[in-house]
Write a protein that holds these residues in place. Structure first.
Motif, PDB file in Angstrom:
ATOM      1  N   GLY A  38       8.887 -50.242  11.021  1.00  0.00           N
ATOM      2  CA  GLY A  38       7.812 -51.155  11.410  1.00  0.00           C
ATOM      3  C   GLY A  38       7.710 -51.259  12.910  1.00  0.00           C
ATOM      4  N   ASP A  39       6.775 -52.071  13.346  1.00  0.00           N
ATOM      5  CA  ASP A  39       6.625 -52.321  14.774  1.00  0.00           C
ATOM      6  C   ASP A  39       7.878 -53.055  15.246  1.00  0.00           C
ATOM      7  OD1 ASP A  39       6.041 -53.451  17.256  1.00  0.00           O
ATOM      8  OD2 ASP A  39       3.891 -53.542  16.804  1.00  0.00           O
ATOM      9  N   PRO A  40       8.623 -52.473  16.176  1.00  0.00           N
ATOM     10  CA  PRO A  40       9.893 -53.087  16.594  1.00  0.00           C
ATOM     11  C   PRO A  40       9.747 -54.544  17.008  1.00  0.00           C
ATOM     12  CG  PRO A  40       9.601 -50.951  17.654  1.00  0.00           C
ATOM     13  CD  PRO A  40       8.330 -51.231  16.903  1.00  0.00           C
ATOM     14  N   ARG A  41       8.570 -54.900  17.540  1.00  0.00           N
ATOM     15  CA  ARG A  41       8.367 -56.278  18.002  1.00  0.00           C
ATOM     16  C   ARG A  41       8.422 -57.274  16.851  1.00  0.00           C
ATOM     17  NH1 ARG A  41       3.451 -53.991  21.552  1.00  0.00           N
ATOM     18  NH2 ARG A  41       3.105 -53.081  19.496  1.00  0.00           N
ATOM     19  N   ARG A  42       8.060 -56.798  15.657  1.00  0.00           N
ATOM     20  CA  ARG A  42       8.074 -57.710  14.515  1.00  0.00           C
ATOM     21  C   ARG A  42       9.282 -57.495  13.622  1.00  0.00           C
ATOM     22  NH1 ARG A  42       3.040 -55.917  13.230  1.00  0.00           N
ATOM     23  NH2 ARG A  42       1.394 -56.757  14.556  1.00  0.00           N
ATOM     24  N   ILE A  43       9.599 -56.229  13.375  1.00  0.00           N
ATOM     25  CA  ILE A  43      10.607 -55.966  12.342  1.00  0.00           C
ATOM     26  C   ILE A  43      12.032 -56.257  12.819  1.00  0.00           C
ATOM     27  CG2 ILE A  43      10.937 -53.476  12.797  1.00  0.00           C
ATOM     28  CD1 ILE A  43      10.890 -53.148   9.683  1.00  0.00           C
ATOM     29  N   ILE A  44      12.310 -56.029  14.087  1.00  0.00           N
ATOM     30  CA  ILE A  44      13.695 -56.268  14.538  1.00  0.00           C
ATOM     31  C   ILE A  44      14.031 -57.761  14.462  1.00  0.00           C
ATOM     32  CG2 ILE A  44      15.350 -56.005  16.438  1.00  0.00           C
ATOM     33  CD1 ILE A  44      13.944 -53.398  17.191  1.00  0.00           C
ATOM     34  N   PRO A  45      13.154 -58.645  14.997  1.00  0.00           N
ATOM     35  CA  PRO A  45      13.490 -60.071  14.852  1.00  0.00           C
ATOM     36  C   PRO A  45      13.491 -60.535  13.393  1.00  0.00           C
ATOM     37  CG  PRO A  45      11.664 -59.758  16.398  1.00  0.00           C
ATOM     38  CD  PRO A  45      11.931 -58.438  15.772  1.00  0.00           C
ATOM     39  N   GLY A  80       4.475 -48.396   5.365  1.00  0.00           N
ATOM     40  CA  GLY A  80       5.897 -48.676   5.161  1.00  0.00           C
ATOM     41  C   GLY A  80       6.745 -48.054   6.241  1.00  0.00           C
ATOM     42  N   ALA A  81       6.126 -47.256   7.109  1.00  0.00           N
ATOM     43  CA  ALA A  81       6.867 -46.681   8.242  1.00  0.00           C
ATOM     44  C   ALA A  81       5.958 -46.709   9.456  1.00  0.00           C
ATOM     45  CB  ALA A  81       7.316 -45.272   7.920  1.00  0.00           C
ATOM     46  N   THR A  82       5.388 -47.903   9.695  1.00  0.00           N
ATOM     47  CA  THR A  82       4.374 -47.989  10.749  1.00  0.00           C
ATOM     48  C   THR A  82       4.954 -47.783  12.140  1.00  0.00           C
ATOM     49  OG1 THR A  82       4.686 -50.348  10.622  1.00  0.00           O
ATOM     50  CG2 THR A  82       2.778 -49.458   9.487  1.00  0.00           C
ATOM     51  N   GLY A  83       6.279 -47.961  12.259  1.00  0.00           N
ATOM     52  CA  GLY A  83       6.882 -47.750  13.574  1.00  0.00           C
ATOM     53  C   GLY A  83       6.838 -46.298  14.000  1.00  0.00           C
ATOM     54  N   ALA A  84       6.648 -45.407  13.034  1.00  0.00           N
ATOM     55  CA  ALA A  84       6.700 -43.980  13.337  1.00  0.00           C
ATOM     56  C   ALA A  84       5.631 -43.573  14.337  1.00  0.00           C
ATOM     57  CB  ALA A  84       6.554 -43.175  12.049  1.00  0.00           C
ATOM     58  N   ASP A  85       4.529 -44.305  14.339  1.00  0.00           N
ATOM     59  CA  ASP A  85       3.447 -43.925  15.236  1.00  0.00           C
ATOM     60  C   ASP A  85       3.290 -44.895  16.407  1.00  0.00           C
ATOM     61  OD1 ASP A  85       2.554 -41.545  13.881  1.00  0.00           O
ATOM     62  OD2 ASP A  85       1.998 -42.897  12.258  1.00  0.00           O
ATOM     63  N   ALA A  86       4.283 -45.763  16.599  1.00  0.00           N
ATOM     64  CA  ALA A  86       4.234 -46.674  17.742  1.00  0.00           C
ATOM     65  C   ALA A  86       4.117 -45.841  19.020  1.00  0.00           C
ATOM     66  CB  ALA A  86       5.494 -47.521  17.784  1.00  0.00           C
ATOM     67  N   VAL A  87       3.287 -46.329  19.930  1.00  0.00           N
ATOM     68  CA  VAL A  87       3.071 -45.581  21.169  1.00  0.00           C
ATOM     69  C   VAL A  87       4.003 -46.129  22.247  1.00  0.00           C
ATOM     70  CG1 VAL A  87       1.415 -44.954  22.945  1.00  0.00           C
ATOM     71  CG2 VAL A  87       0.693 -45.102  20.553  1.00  0.00           C
ATOM     72  N   TRP A  88       4.915 -45.306  22.683  1.00  0.00           N
ATOM     73  CA  TRP A  88       5.883 -45.714  23.700  1.00  0.00           C
ATOM     74  C   TRP A  88       5.440 -45.154  25.050  1.00  0.00           C
ATOM     75  CZ3 TRP A  88      10.180 -48.782  22.864  1.00  0.00           C
ATOM     76  CH2 TRP A  88      10.531 -49.015  21.521  1.00  0.00           C
ATOM     77  N   ASN A  89       5.413 -46.038  26.048  1.00  0.00           N
ATOM     78  CA  ASN A  89       5.132 -45.575  27.413  1.00  0.00           C
ATOM     79  C   ASN A  89       6.423 -45.596  28.198  1.00  0.00           C
ATOM     80  OD1 ASN A  89       2.318 -45.421  26.907  1.00  0.00           O
ATOM     81  ND2 ASN A  89       2.238 -47.663  27.084  1.00  0.00           N
ATOM     82  N   VAL A  90       6.570 -44.624  29.051  1.00  0.00           N
ATOM     83  CA  VAL A  90       7.813 -44.544  29.803  1.00  0.00           C
ATOM     84  C   VAL A  90       7.545 -44.322  31.287  1.00  0.00           C
ATOM     85  CG1 VAL A  90       8.077 -42.054  29.359  1.00  0.00           C
ATOM     86  CG2 VAL A  90      10.099 -43.429  29.888  1.00  0.00           C
ATOM     87  N   LEU A  91       8.358 -44.986  32.081  1.00  0.00           N
ATOM     88  CA  LEU A  91       8.305 -44.783  33.536  1.00  0.00           C
ATOM     89  C   LEU A  91       9.738 -44.655  34.032  1.00  0.00           C
ATOM     90  CD1 LEU A  91       5.754 -47.532  34.622  1.00  0.00           C
ATOM     91  CD2 LEU A  91       5.452 -45.058  34.867  1.00  0.00           C
TER      92      LEU A  91
END
Lengths: 402, 532
Positions: free
Chosen positions: A192-199, A333-344
């Protein structure tokens, strides 16, 4: 390490597929192009694949989730159709179904132990290869009403592995251990979206306290458990948890703080300077052998080289989840798989010293999939385009985004 | 028509001498005896083809005109018929006449008889050419080959006899039988065959190929594709054992010999997970004695402390053994005690072995050892031996708070559990405090203390007074501030926050980041943000 190995590597025979991932990932993190290994890797991986699905540690060995994870990631690293097409997805899916347990977790191999490595490896494999989630009737977790699938109950399994210390154990009721913390956060971040599923599934303040306790002075590196010594490999297993924890803190899907949630850290949750110093000063094998190691006095090896470099990468980069919530995954059921991560690159606060040279900046490593972002995207897109059904010889039965 | 060989008159000794080329006297080599068999065969060749030898060494011009004619006639005569027929009949007749007059032996040795070929053998040096062997060494070599052939014939006879015995054939009135002596003889024979082969050809015969018991298994050797990555060079004996393993696993054979095969491979490579799972399957299929297997496993475990597979194997053994003793409380207790004794022994070698502790928590749950005083005592002994042994602390928490009679299913480890009895919580709080005093900077009992308070639904403030003893003069200047445990300061920050004293909590966290635990300043600063 990729060329023929002498007899003294015999003990590595059951983890030869890991050697492929560790070496190719290490080279990639250093900025090397490993696509030249595509053909040889495809050949090698074929020899490790079993007709009943999955990959073993080497030819003639039972399929194992950890070694399958390693082969799939190695194939993603070299990229390209020749590599992707090595995988017998249908066989792999059937085999995964046979490993799925009633309590939500996965056995690591048929008759093998059930642990959180299995949970993380399965989540990564399923989403990279866009496998169907339905269970075969032969699966121990199968229910005739179709109420269970490959991912159901998995987050609950992860939750049961959090210990009173706040860290994560390999199986419920054991001691908290750094490598399993990464598996837990990685698994949830796929689901899932880490912002929701981890907490939702983990006690973040306790986990963060435990993770932070892993960093010791004066060394600067991370240990794997309370009162254990620092080891370079935890630069990744523990260091790699921070981007995921930081992502879970504070910022809602709309970019605003979620009311009542924990705030994001001002700068960084761990000492990037300390970790970088430990890696550069203590983990480099300065002999002709080269490579990276656990600690001074130890020999370098492929495993430590890979994970110390990945840890250096987490210390040198700042990750951020894209705040727009349009990235609902194609795999329900695996929505985190497509989460868009930005990196700097992490430039450091005012007081923070930049303790490495510009040319020592290594490449970013995907905080969940442990390969470059582009490698993960390329593999997943390739299989999303193929669909997650095998009815029609891989033709898109489930189009992406449907 | 060429005369038949028989018809050719045997040259008399004097005549034969006449056929020797005049120039051959110039060759000193004829007087030195040959040192190797290659030289010997060359000498024989030269004797049977006298003119060829001279021509080869000195050129055609070294022969007299007559000798040249004889050489040509000899060459003609030794050609196959179709080649000879290219010469006009008249000339053929003339040539035959010369052949007969010179009494040239038609059956001369052929040139290739001097090529002995290569053999990989410790006795054959000089680039592996057998021709390099001395005449004595070659005699030995030939004897060995004869011996090997004889042994092979006998070995084949054994196999055939065994096959006949298997088919139930009879010999006269008696059934064909293969006795134990026959098998032992065959083993001895193969041992000798292997020895001879090693001496002749330098090849090593594996132990399975030597063993008549394994004759019916066709090994599946492992082959890597061309250009495969990270190919490990297998020692010969490992490669052989693995090839038999693949064969018996493919045919799903569960037998005593397979059990021994797994043992052989485990000895060579205990990390081979496939062979462990196969071993477990054999034990299950043959219903072998589990206590016996455990005994074997104990030895393997002590020899391979870091091994992962051993403990899962033990887990599987208990899974199938426990149901057979579950009804018998006494047997279960006895088994549990034996396991505890072994765990104590292994933890004495490596007290924080993760796999051992994982197994231990499984065992407690499986056997229901929650109220076994020996279990808590074992953990206490380990904590007494090393108060920083976090594995032992973790096991204690599990033992005390996962007890089915005093825990609520589904409650997370970091959450309060109303089923945790108050007196147990009190007991554990004071246990932790006692251990903290021994070494205040030891995080294990601090984590334990906090964990117990939360589990018991207590306020963290219960530990305020206790924690305060490790923190003196917080925030006071002039060197009066003294912190003997950062973990106390950490807990105090939480206690003050719990009581709503944000200012004091903030001070604790600030001082941790500024002075007492600077490496974690990022974390302490975040905790400060969390206060608001």
């Amino acid at each position: 390490m990729l060329e023929p190995l002498p007899e003294r590597f015999l003990a590595a025979d059951p983890s030869r597929s890991w050697i492929l991932y560790w070496t190719l990932a290490g080279l990639t993190t250093l900025g090397e192009d490993v696509s030249g290994y595509r053909h040889r890797l495809a050949q090698t991986a074929r020899g490790m694949q079993n007709p009943t699905g999955g990959f073993g540690g080497g030819g003639g060995q039972l399929s194992h989730l950890a070694t399958t994870y390693a082969v799939v990631l190695a194939l993603a690293l070299v990229g390209g159709e020749e590599a992707y097409e090595v995988v017998d997805r249908e066989g792999l899916w059937r085999w995964l179904c046979s490993l799925k347990q009633k309590d939500g977790g996965f056995q690591v191999c048929l008759g093998g132990e059930e642990d959180i490595r299995g949970a993380y490896c399965a989540a990564v494999i399923i989403t990279l290869l866009n496998l169907p989630l339905e269970l075969t009737p032969e699966s121990p977790a199968y229910t005739p009403d179709g109420s269970t699938n490959l991912l159901s109950g998995l987050a609950d399994y992860v939750r049961r592995c959090q210990t009173f210390e706040g860290g994560i154990s390999g199986q419920p009721n054991v001691e908290a251990h750094g490598a399993y913390a990464f598996c837990a956060l990685g698994c949830l971040s796929v689901l899932g979206d880490p912002r929701r599923i981890i907490p939702e599934y983990l006690d973040i303040p306790r986990l963060t306290a435990w993770l932070s306790s892993r960093q010791y002075a004066p060394e600067g590196g991370f240990s794997g458990r309370t009162n254990k010594l620092i080891d370079g490999c935890y630069s990744h297993w523990v260091g790699g948890c921070f981007p995921l924890i930081e992502a879970a803190l504070g910022v809602g899907a709309d970019g605003n703080s979620i009311p009542g949630s924990l705030p994001p850290p001002a700068e960084t949750l761990f000492s990037r300077e300390g970790l970088t110093r430990y890696i550069l000063c203590c983990c480099q094998d300065q002999t002709r052998r080269g490579g990276l190691r656990d600690k001074p006095g130890k020999m370098s090896d492929a495993y430590h080289t890979c994970y110390v470099l990945a840890g250096l990468s987490s210390a040198q980069h700042q990750w951020e989840l894209s705040t727009n919530d349009t990235n609902i995954g194609a795999t329900l059921g695996a929505t985190g798989a497509d989460a868009v991560w930005n990196v700097l690159p992490y430039l450091g606060g005012d007081d923070d010293l930049q303790v490495f040279e510009r040319e020592d900046l290594v490449r970013p490593v995907h905080p969940v999939y442990a390969i470059p972002l582009a490698s993960k995207d390329a593999m997943r897109s390739y299989f999303l385009a193929k669909g997650s059904s095998f009815d029609d010889d891989g033709a898109a039965a489930t189009a992406p985004g449907e | 028509m060429p005369p038949k060989g028989k018809a050719a008159p045997k040259p008399k000794a004097s005549e034969a001498k006449a056929t020797q080329p005049s120039s051959s006297k110039k060759q000193p080599a004829a007087n030195t005896p040959p040192a190797t068999i290659a030289e010997l065969s060359q000498l024989r060749l030269d004797e049977s083809r006298p003119f060829d030898a001279v021509r080869r060494k000195q050129g055609l011009s070294a022969l007299s005109r007559d000798e040249q004619t004889t050489w040509y006639a000899a060459r003609f005569a030794r050609q196959p018929a179709h080649a000879r027929n290219r010469v006009p009949i008249k000339t053929q007749r003339e040539l035959w006449r010369q052949v007969n007059e010179a009494s040239i032996g038609l059956r001369a040795l052929r040139d290739h008889t001097t090529k002995w070929g290569l053999a990989a053998s410790p006795v054959v040096t000089s680039g592996g050419d057998v021709g390099g062997l001395s005449i004595e060494a070659f005699g030995e070599w030939s004897e060995r080959r004869l011996r090997l052939t004889a042994l092979e014939v006998a070995s084949r006879a054994f196999r055939e006899r065994r096959e006949r015995a298997r088919r139930g054939e009879t010999e006269g009135k008696d059934r064909v039988v293969v006795t134990e002596t026959d098998v032992d003889d065959e083993k001895e024979r193969r041992r000798e065959m292997a020895e001879v082969r090693q001496k002749l050809y330098g090849v090593v015969t594996g132990r399975f190929a030597l063993d008549p018991e394994w004759d019916d298994v066709v090994p599946i050797p492992h082959e890597e594709p061309d250009g495969a990555l990270a190919v490990i060079a297998y020692p010969a004996e490992y490669a052989e054992a693995i090839s038999y393993l693949r064969a018996v696993m493919a045919s799903k054979e569960y037998s005593d010999r397979c059990l021994r095969l797994t043992e052989t491979i485990i000895e060579m490579n205990p990390a081979h997970y496939t062979v462990w799972l196969y071993r477990a399957a054999i034990i299950q299929a043959l219903k072998l004695s589990i206590p016996y297997e455990m005994e074997w496993l104990n030895k393997v475990a002590l020899d391979n402390l870091k091994n992962y597979q051993i403990w899962h194997h033990r887990h599987l053994l208990v899974d199938s053994y426990y149901p057979t003793i579950a009804e018998d409380a006494e047997a279960t207790k006895e088994f549990g005690a034996a396991e505890q004794a072994f765990l104590t022994r292994i933890l004495a070698e490596d007290a924080k072995n993760y796999h051992v502790w994982s197994y231990r928590s499984y065992l407690v749950d499986k056997l229901g050892m929650w109220d076994d005083p020996g279990e808590l005592a074992a953990v206490e002994d380990l904590i007494d031996a090393d108060v920083r042994n976090n594995s032992a602390w973790s096991h204690r928490f599990f033992l005390v708070f996962s007890h089915p009679a005093r825990s609520t299913p589904g409650v997370a480890a970091t959450e309060p559990d109303p089923a945790a009895p108050s007196e147990i919580v009190d007991r554990e709080v004071s246990y932790a405090k006692d251990k903290i005093v021994l070494a205040p900077q030891n995080q294990s009992p601090w984590n334990y203390l906090r964990g117990v308070l939360v589990k018991g639904g207590r306020k963290l403030a219960e530990a305020e007074e206790f924690s305060s003893q490790f923190v003196v003069g917080l925030g006071e200047g002039g060197g009066r501030e003294e912190v003997t445990s950062t973990h106390a300061l950490d807990l105090l920050a939480e206690i003050y926050a719990e009581k709503g004293d944000k200012e004091r909590a903030d001070l604790c966290l600030r001082r941790l980041g500024e002075k007492w635990d600077r490496i974690r300043v990022g974390y302490w600063e975040w905790r400060r943000k969390c206060l608001n």
